[in-house]
Scaffold this motif. Sequence first.
Motif, PDB file in Angstrom:
ATOM      1  N   ILE A 215       0.834  -1.203   0.000  1.00 42.25           N
ATOM      2  CA  ILE A 215       0.000   0.000   0.000  1.00 42.25           C
ATOM      3  C   ILE A 215       0.867   1.251   0.000  1.00 42.25           C
ATOM      4  CG2 ILE A 215      -1.601   1.349   1.427  1.00 42.25           C
ATOM      5  CD1 ILE A 215      -2.979  -1.297   2.163  1.00 42.25           C
ATOM      6  N   ASP A 216       1.916   1.259   0.806  1.00 35.39           N
ATOM      7  CA  ASP A 216       2.832   2.414   0.829  1.00 35.39           C
ATOM      8  C   ASP A 216       3.454   2.642  -0.543  1.00 35.39           C
ATOM      9  OD1 ASP A 216       2.362   2.917   3.469  1.00 35.39           O
ATOM     10  OD2 ASP A 216       4.182   1.922   4.216  1.00 35.39           O
ATOM     11  N   SER A 217       3.863   1.569  -1.189  1.00 27.94           N
ATOM     12  CA  SER A 217       4.492   1.682  -2.503  1.00 27.94           C
ATOM     13  C   SER A 217       3.515   2.238  -3.533  1.00 27.94           C
ATOM     14  CB  SER A 217       5.012   0.308  -2.938  1.00 27.94           C
ATOM     15  OG  SER A 217       5.723   0.388  -4.144  1.00 27.94           O
ATOM     16  N   GLU A 221       3.756   5.777  -5.551  1.00 28.55           N
ATOM     17  CA  GLU A 221       3.680   5.781  -7.012  1.00 28.55           C
ATOM     18  C   GLU A 221       2.563   6.718  -7.485  1.00 28.55           C
ATOM     19  OE1 GLU A 221       5.516   4.360 -10.496  1.00 28.55           O
ATOM     20  OE2 GLU A 221       6.034   3.964  -8.399  1.00 28.55           O
ATOM     21  N   ALA A 222       1.431   6.661  -6.800  1.00 28.99           N
ATOM     22  CA  ALA A 222       0.289   7.514  -7.176  1.00 28.99           C
ATOM     23  C   ALA A 222       0.612   8.985  -6.977  1.00 28.99           C
ATOM     24  CB  ALA A 222      -0.937   7.130  -6.352  1.00 28.99           C
ATOM     25  N   ALA A 223       1.307   9.280  -5.893  1.00 29.73           N
ATOM     26  CA  ALA A 223       1.650  10.682  -5.602  1.00 29.73           C
ATOM     27  C   ALA A 223       2.719  11.205  -6.554  1.00 29.73           C
ATOM     28  CB  ALA A 223       2.134  10.800  -4.157  1.00 29.73           C
ATOM     29  N   GLY A 224       3.691  10.360  -6.854  1.00 30.70           N
ATOM     30  CA  GLY A 224       4.798  10.811  -7.697  1.00 30.70           C
ATOM     31  C   GLY A 224       4.445  10.951  -9.160  1.00 30.70           C
ATOM     32  N   ALA A 225       3.596  10.041  -9.650  1.00 31.19           N
ATOM     33  CA  ALA A 225       3.294  10.029 -11.088  1.00 31.19           C
ATOM     34  C   ALA A 225       1.877  10.497 -11.402  1.00 31.19           C
ATOM     35  CB  ALA A 225       3.493   8.614 -11.631  1.00 31.19           C
ATOM     36  N   TYR A 226       1.144  10.895 -10.358  1.00 34.78           N
ATOM     37  CA  TYR A 226      -0.262  11.275 -10.538  1.00 34.78           C
ATOM     38  C   TYR A 226      -1.000  10.198 -11.349  1.00 34.78           C
ATOM     39  CZ  TYR A 226       1.576  15.742  -8.967  1.00 34.78           C
ATOM     40  OH  TYR A 226       2.209  16.717  -8.242  1.00 34.78           O
ATOM     41  N   ASP A 227      -0.788   8.960 -10.910  1.00 35.80           N
ATOM     42  CA  ASP A 227      -1.284   7.806 -11.670  1.00 35.80           C
ATOM     43  C   ASP A 227      -2.685   7.418 -11.210  1.00 35.80           C
ATOM     44  OD1 ASP A 227      -1.720   5.259 -12.777  1.00 35.80           O
ATOM     45  OD2 ASP A 227       0.424   4.907 -12.943  1.00 35.80           O
ATOM     46  N   ASP A 228      -3.680   7.576 -12.092  1.00 42.65           N
ATOM     47  CA  ASP A 228      -5.064   7.231 -11.756  1.00 42.65           C
ATOM     48  C   ASP A 228      -5.220   5.746 -11.480  1.00 42.65           C
ATOM     49  OD1 ASP A 228      -6.020   9.780 -11.884  1.00 42.65           O
ATOM     50  OD2 ASP A 228      -6.669   9.650 -13.975  1.00 42.65           O
ATOM     51  N   LEU A 234      -5.559   1.184  -5.261  1.00 39.69           N
ATOM     52  CA  LEU A 234      -5.460   1.495  -3.833  1.00 39.69           C
ATOM     53  C   LEU A 234      -6.845   1.503  -3.196  1.00 39.69           C
ATOM     54  CD1 LEU A 234      -2.817   4.345  -3.415  1.00 39.69           C
ATOM     55  CD2 LEU A 234      -2.988   2.280  -2.015  1.00 39.69           C
ATOM     56  N   ARG A 235      -7.784   2.139  -3.898  1.00 38.11           N
ATOM     57  CA  ARG A 235      -9.157   2.198  -3.386  1.00 38.11           C
ATOM     58  C   ARG A 235      -9.732   0.788  -3.247  1.00 38.11           C
ATOM     59  NH1 ARG A 235     -13.516   1.691  -6.102  1.00 38.11           N
ATOM     60  NH2 ARG A 235     -12.575   2.244  -8.113  1.00 38.11           N
ATOM     61  N   LYS A 236      -9.472  -0.068  -4.244  1.00 35.06           N
ATOM     62  CA  LYS A 236      -9.991  -1.438  -4.198  1.00 35.06           C
ATOM     63  C   LYS A 236      -9.384  -2.226  -3.037  1.00 35.06           C
ATOM     64  CE  LYS A 236     -11.191  -1.952  -9.082  1.00 35.06           C
ATOM     65  NZ  LYS A 236     -10.934  -2.680 -10.337  1.00 35.06           N
ATOM     66  N   MET A 237      -8.096  -2.014  -2.789  1.00 35.94           N
ATOM     67  CA  MET A 237      -7.468  -2.715  -1.677  1.00 35.94           C
ATOM     68  C   MET A 237      -8.003  -2.215  -0.339  1.00 35.94           C
ATOM     69  SD  MET A 237      -3.499  -3.339  -2.801  1.00 35.94           S
ATOM     70  CE  MET A 237      -3.119  -4.208  -1.285  1.00 35.94           C
ATOM     71  N   LYS A 238      -8.268  -0.912  -0.254  1.00 37.93           N
ATOM     72  CA  LYS A 238      -8.781  -0.354   1.002  1.00 37.93           C
ATOM     73  C   LYS A 238     -10.243  -0.729   1.239  1.00 37.93           C
ATOM     74  CE  LYS A 238      -5.379   3.337   1.272  1.00 37.93           C
ATOM     75  NZ  LYS A 238      -5.086   4.791   1.217  1.00 37.93           N
ATOM     76  N   GLU A 239     -10.943  -1.154   0.180  1.00 36.71           N
ATOM     77  CA  GLU A 239     -12.318  -1.640   0.327  1.00 36.71           C
ATOM     78  C   GLU A 239     -12.344  -3.104   0.755  1.00 36.71           C
ATOM     79  OE1 GLU A 239     -14.031  -1.007  -3.481  1.00 36.71           O
ATOM     80  OE2 GLU A 239     -14.420   1.133  -3.171  1.00 36.71           O
ATOM     81  N   ALA A 240     -11.224  -3.799   0.566  1.00 37.26           N
ATOM     82  CA  ALA A 240     -11.155  -5.239   0.855  1.00 37.26           C
ATOM     83  C   ALA A 240     -10.985  -5.496   2.347  1.00 37.26           C
ATOM     84  CB  ALA A 240     -10.005  -5.863   0.081  1.00 37.26           C
ATOM     85  N   SER A 241     -11.245  -6.742   2.741  1.00 40.10           N
ATOM     86  CA  SER A 241     -11.019  -7.160   4.122  1.00 40.10           C
ATOM     87  C   SER A 241      -9.520  -7.144   4.424  1.00 40.10           C
ATOM     88  CB  SER A 241     -11.566  -8.578   4.320  1.00 40.10           C
ATOM     89  OG  SER A 241     -10.891  -9.238   5.366  1.00 40.10           O
TER      90      SER A 241
END
Length: 338
Positions: A215-217, A221-228, A234-241
């Motif tokens: 998740i940190d990685s 990556e999302a912050a550095g490359a503005y990668d949608d 990330l959102r999908k992982m945070k929705e998971a158990s």
Amino acid sequence: MASRLKKLYESWEENPDIGFVILKGNGRAFCSGVDAVALYHLLNEGKVEDCKRFLETLYKFVYLQGTYLKPHVAILDGITMGCGGGISLPGMFHLVTDKTVFAHPEAQLGFHPDSGASFYLSRLPGYLGECLALTGEKLNGVEMIACGLATHYCLNARLSWVKECLGNMMNDDPTVIESSLAQYGDLVYPDRSSILHRIETIDKCFCHDTIEEIIDSLENEAAGAYDDWCRTVLRKMKEASPLSLNVTLRSIREGRFQSLDQCLAREYRMSLAAISKQVSNDFSEGVRARLVDKDFAPKWDPPRVEEVSKDMVEYYFTPLGELEPELLLPTALREPYI
């Protein structure tokens, strides 16, 4: 259905008049994995033994198909999710189309990719298997061909020709079946938006040993490359158990070094742990939230990745006790050819 398929396959294998088997869906899905809802209702009714019998039968059928003595052609036209992959991909040939949608969204349901998923996902290029298992990301037919999950591709519009050709064949030689399937195929390449063009980012982010590090990685990556795309997964992982994420990651990592029968035996152990509710009720809660009530607001236990302990994860991988038999597969009689 799993029980009926297992009995049919066993009888067909012994029948000298049957040369090979074709497995296809009926409608817009090949197999969408809605067995999760059936298990949810059985658990609510206190029918835990019925759940165990279902899982045992399903896993034994997956092993039967992965060791089948006759050629097998699975036509994955349409939605192929959850155990839809398990009942088709261990076989010899897997034909996909422009209608195929493949995914393993079990972590978002509080479960884990099962039915042999830890075997075939762990053998994908790089860390693509971890990515698909943890995020539930979808692949289309072209992507399945490109990453090696499928053996043949055909446009949905040509499927009737393929079925007619296979139906008229008088030869069960695998090389003849293979060339017959290939003649209806097309040269296809993943489009520019495909997840497969992100394999470098996937390997960079999903190679880590813990969910927290992954998740940190992804966040970096999302912050550095503005990668949608990174933000989406990330959102999908945070929705998971959170517990399922940890269990799933370890399952894929162990699967890399195990045979099909070993993966199925371990996944059976993990599945019994999930339905036992000894550590967490996440499976029932995830199915309720996403497939039954559809409020998409599961209350995970524990609610945060940081709160998942090593003992919780270890429980899913601990050998079953004397009162609970392990999954017994006929490995001495049926050795996997893959």
